[in-house]
Scaffold this active site. Sequence first.
Site, PDB file in Angstrom:
ATOM      1  N   CYS A  30    -126.113  16.468 -59.503  1.00  0.00           N
ATOM      2  CA  CYS A  30    -125.322  16.192 -60.708  1.00  0.00           C
ATOM      3  C   CYS A  30    -123.845  16.483 -60.511  1.00  0.00           C
ATOM      4  CB  CYS A  30    -125.871  16.977 -61.900  1.00  0.00           C
ATOM      5  SG  CYS A  30    -125.976  18.773 -61.648  1.00  0.00           S
ATOM      6  N   HIS A  83    -126.297  22.667 -64.484  1.00  0.00           N
ATOM      7  CA  HIS A  83    -126.228  21.230 -64.750  1.00  0.00           C
ATOM      8  C   HIS A  83    -124.760  20.878 -64.945  1.00  0.00           C
ATOM      9  CE1 HIS A  83    -127.633  17.299 -65.622  1.00  0.00           C
ATOM     10  NE2 HIS A  83    -127.306  17.297 -66.908  1.00  0.00           N
ATOM     11  N   ASP A  99    -123.915  12.336 -69.654  1.00  0.00           N
ATOM     12  CA  ASP A  99    -124.944  13.047 -68.896  1.00  0.00           C
ATOM     13  C   ASP A  99    -125.847  12.002 -68.261  1.00  0.00           C
ATOM     14  OD1 ASP A  99    -127.052  14.528 -67.898  1.00  0.00           O
ATOM     15  OD2 ASP A  99    -127.449  15.630 -69.750  1.00  0.00           O
TER      16      ASP A  99
END
EC number: 3.5.1.122
Length: 209
Positions: A30, A83, A99
Amino acid sequence: MEGDGPAATAPQYQPVCPTRDACVYNSCYCEENIWKLCEYIKTHNQYLLEECYAVFISNEKKMVPIWKQQARPENGPVIWDYHVVLLHVSREGQSFIYDLDTILPFPCPFDIYIEDALKSDDDIHLQFRRKFRVVRADSYLKHFASDRSHMKDSSGNWREPPPEYPCIETGDSKMNLNDFISMDPAVGWGAVYTLPEFVHRFSSKTYQA
């Protein structure tokens, strides 16, 4: 209820990137996905980069629950060690979260993302409460580096296939990911917030007040 908040103004909002499917994406990377998204914005809409932030979500225990993730699309949360998402705060005061791992809209109005993906700290045990390192997108592009060593097991095998493009590095570093994951304000770049502080700082409702 959603129609009365930021979602009501969403049709006027211009996304800073193409569709989710057009974005560079590698599962479990990520931090690089968001770096690549920042790179895209810099290349195509340089002025918009000033309105964007890379947001690292973690805590001291590296156990953060996030709901509405593709890895667990039902009602329960995924417990990530960290994250990373992109935050865009438009000149009109609208805040949106990008996201690439969520089942929520892409981009998602900030307040809807908070409500559905992060929920409230009131219902979460202290050790799971999330903190947020917010780094300006231009600073993230300039300083972030990763040699992907965190994605190898003790035998040197990849836990997840790495991206095909070269590792991201700077003139000063080949690996400083931990400085971004750390929620120690004295370390790394950007500012560190608790969830209530993060919401107060960036909520679209705050701008409308």
